[in-house]
Scaffold this motif. Structure first.
Motif, PDB file in Angstrom:
ATOM      1  N   THR A  52      -5.844  -5.578   5.134  1.00 30.38           N
ATOM      2  CA  THR A  52      -4.859  -5.335   6.190  1.00 30.38           C
ATOM      3  C   THR A  52      -5.602  -4.925   7.462  1.00 30.38           C
ATOM      4  N   PRO A  53      -4.923  -4.913   8.617  1.00 29.22           N
ATOM      5  CA  PRO A  53      -5.572  -4.442   9.844  1.00 29.22           C
ATOM      6  C   PRO A  53      -6.057  -2.993   9.753  1.00 29.22           C
ATOM      7  N   MET A  54      -5.513  -2.204   8.835  1.00 29.13           N
ATOM      8  CA  MET A  54      -5.947  -0.814   8.654  1.00 29.13           C
ATOM      9  C   MET A  54      -7.191  -0.715   7.781  1.00 29.13           C
ATOM     10  N   GLY A  55      -7.617  -1.844   7.176  1.00 31.21           N
ATOM     11  CA  GLY A  55      -8.844  -1.864   6.393  1.00 31.21           C
ATOM     12  C   GLY A  55      -8.677  -1.690   4.899  1.00 31.21           C
ATOM     13  N   ASP A  59      -5.011  -7.552  -3.443  1.00 29.65           N
ATOM     14  CA  ASP A  59      -5.078  -8.957  -3.831  1.00 29.65           C
ATOM     15  C   ASP A  59      -4.021  -9.724  -3.037  1.00 29.65           C
ATOM     16  N   TRP A  60      -4.337 -10.974  -2.675  1.00 28.28           N
ATOM     17  CA  TRP A  60      -3.449 -11.772  -1.809  1.00 28.28           C
ATOM     18  C   TRP A  60      -2.029 -11.888  -2.359  1.00 28.28           C
ATOM     19  N   VAL A  61      -1.869 -12.305  -3.603  1.00 30.28           N
ATOM     20  CA  VAL A  61      -0.521 -12.581  -4.127  1.00 30.28           C
ATOM     21  C   VAL A  61       0.340 -11.320  -4.158  1.00 30.28           C
ATOM     22  N   PRO A  62      -0.110 -10.215  -4.760  1.00 33.35           N
ATOM     23  CA  PRO A  62       0.751  -9.021  -4.732  1.00 33.35           C
ATOM     24  C   PRO A  62       1.030  -8.523  -3.310  1.00 33.35           C
ATOM     25  N   LEU A  63       0.035  -8.603  -2.430  1.00 36.69           N
ATOM     26  CA  LEU A  63       0.243  -8.145  -1.057  1.00 36.69           C
ATOM     27  C   LEU A  63       1.208  -9.051  -0.315  1.00 36.69           C
ATOM     28  N   SER A  64       1.059 -10.356  -0.457  1.00 37.01           N
ATOM     29  CA  SER A  64       1.973 -11.263   0.248  1.00 37.01           C
ATOM     30  C   SER A  64       3.397 -11.128  -0.302  1.00 37.01           C
ATOM     31  N   ASP A  65       3.524 -10.904  -1.617  1.00 40.09           N
ATOM     32  CA  ASP A  65       4.859 -10.647  -2.189  1.00 40.09           C
ATOM     33  C   ASP A  65       5.458  -9.375  -1.593  1.00 40.09           C
ATOM     34  N   TRP A  66       4.638  -8.322  -1.489  1.00 39.32           N
ATOM     35  CA  TRP A  66       5.086  -7.055  -0.923  1.00 39.32           C
ATOM     36  C   TRP A  66       5.561  -7.254   0.522  1.00 39.32           C
ATOM     37  N   ILE A  67       4.749  -7.941   1.311  1.00 35.67           N
ATOM     38  CA  ILE A  67       5.087  -8.143   2.725  1.00 35.67           C
ATOM     39  C   ILE A  67       6.377  -8.935   2.860  1.00 35.67           C
ATOM     40  N   ARG A  72       6.439  -4.403   5.626  1.00 38.78           N
ATOM     41  CA  ARG A  72       5.694  -3.246   6.119  1.00 38.78           C
ATOM     42  C   ARG A  72       4.452  -3.048   5.261  1.00 38.78           C
ATOM     43  N   TYR A  73       3.621  -2.095   5.678  1.00 39.56           N
ATOM     44  CA  TYR A  73       2.412  -1.766   4.923  1.00 39.56           C
ATOM     45  C   TYR A  73       2.763  -1.140   3.574  1.00 39.56           C
ATOM     46  N   PRO A  74       1.993  -1.456   2.534  1.00 40.06           N
ATOM     47  CA  PRO A  74       2.195  -0.761   1.259  1.00 40.06           C
ATOM     48  C   PRO A  74       1.816   0.717   1.388  1.00 40.06           C
ATOM     49  N   ALA A  75       2.429   1.555   0.574  1.00 45.12           N
ATOM     50  CA  ALA A  75       2.082   2.970   0.451  1.00 45.12           C
ATOM     51  C   ALA A  75       2.082   3.706   1.787  1.00 45.12           C
ATOM     52  N   ASN A  76       2.919   3.266   2.716  1.00 47.35           N
ATOM     53  CA  ASN A  76       2.981   3.915   4.032  1.00 47.35           C
ATOM     54  C   ASN A  76       1.608   4.057   4.673  1.00 47.35           C
ATOM     55  N   GLU A  77       0.776   3.044   4.473  1.00 50.10           N
ATOM     56  CA  GLU A  77      -0.589   3.010   5.015  1.00 50.10           C
ATOM     57  C   GLU A  77      -0.587   3.151   6.538  1.00 50.10           C
ATOM     58  N   ALA A  78       0.416   2.581   7.177  1.00 50.56           N
ATOM     59  CA  ALA A  78       0.540   2.664   8.633  1.00 50.56           C
ATOM     60  C   ALA A  78       2.006   2.444   8.993  1.00 50.56           C
ATOM     61  N   PRO A  79       2.435   2.994  10.126  1.00 53.08           N
ATOM     62  CA  PRO A  79       3.818   2.742  10.549  1.00 53.08           C
ATOM     63  C   PRO A  79       3.962   1.318  11.078  1.00 53.08           C
ATOM     64  N   LEU A  84       1.937 -11.666   7.324  1.00 53.35           N
ATOM     65  CA  LEU A  84       0.865 -12.409   6.652  1.00 53.35           C
ATOM     66  C   LEU A  84      -0.214 -12.842   7.635  1.00 53.35           C
ATOM     67  N   GLU A  85       0.179 -13.133   8.853  1.00 53.53           N
ATOM     68  CA  GLU A  85      -0.777 -13.594   9.867  1.00 53.53           C
ATOM     69  C   GLU A  85      -1.806 -12.525  10.246  1.00 53.53           C
ATOM     70  N   GLU A  86      -1.516 -11.274   9.956  1.00 49.49           N
ATOM     71  CA  GLU A  86      -2.429 -10.179  10.284  1.00 49.49           C
ATOM     72  C   GLU A  86      -3.496  -9.954   9.214  1.00 49.49           C
ATOM     73  N   LEU A  87      -3.372 -10.610   8.080  1.00 52.52           N
ATOM     74  CA  LEU A  87      -4.284 -10.394   6.952  1.00 52.52           C
ATOM     75  C   LEU A  87      -5.552 -11.223   7.095  1.00 52.52           C
ATOM     76  N   THR A  88      -6.648 -10.676   6.587  1.00 46.68           N
ATOM     77  CA  THR A  88      -7.925 -11.392   6.594  1.00 46.68           C
ATOM     78  C   THR A  88      -8.557 -11.292   5.205  1.00 46.68           C
ATOM     79  N   PRO A  89      -9.371 -12.284   4.835  1.00 43.88           N
ATOM     80  CA  PRO A  89     -10.058 -12.186   3.542  1.00 43.88           C
ATOM     81  C   PRO A  89     -11.104 -11.076   3.599  1.00 43.88           C
ATOM     82  N   ASN A  90     -11.260 -10.362   2.501  1.00 45.78           N
ATOM     83  CA  ASN A  90     -12.324  -9.368   2.410  1.00 45.78           C
ATOM     84  C   ASN A  90     -13.447 -10.019   1.602  1.00 45.78           C
TER      85      ASN A  90
END
Length: 113
Positions: A52-55, A59-67, A72-79, A84-90
């Motif tokens: 995520t932009p917060m660092g 995993d792509w599939v669970p995160l994209s499903d969440w989004i 919003r960010y999982p676990a209140n990582e950021a307000p 999906l366009e903000e995500l980058t591969p790690n």
């Protein structure tokens, strides 16, 4: 025991072409998988580590499903919202998982010989 991740991706959300191919994760992983390789959402080894932009890496599939569900960010990582366009591969985490799997595979073959 760490649950394996499935090999099928969410049909509606494929990662962008700039992402590498997902890793093939064997189902017979030992229980001592490094914690940094585990997705905080699925609790499984990441096939396609995505940042995520917060660092934070998921995993792509669970995160994209969440989004798609939460927008919003999982676990209140950021307000605010997350898209999906903000995500980058790690790639660093992906490379570490790939090396760990290769060493594990070599060790398994060495013990079998």
């Amino acid at each position: 025991r760490v649950p394996p991740t499935g090999s099928d991706e969410s049909a509606s959300r494929r990662p962008p072409h700039s992402f590498p191919m997902p890793l093939l994760i064997p189902s017979d992983l030992p229980p001592d998988v490094p914690e940094d390789f585990i997705c905080p959402i699925s609790m499984a080894v990441m096939r396609l580590p995505t940042m995520t932009p917060m660092g934070t890496t998921y995993d792509w599939v669970p995160l994209s499903d969440w989004i798609e569900r939460e927008r919003r960010y999982p676990a209140n990582e950021a307000p605010g919202s997350l898209t999906l366009e903000e995500l980058t591969p790690n790639r660093a985490v992906r490379n570490m998982i790939e090396r760990w799997l290769a060493v594990r595979n070599r060790n398994m073959h060495a013990h079998a010989a």
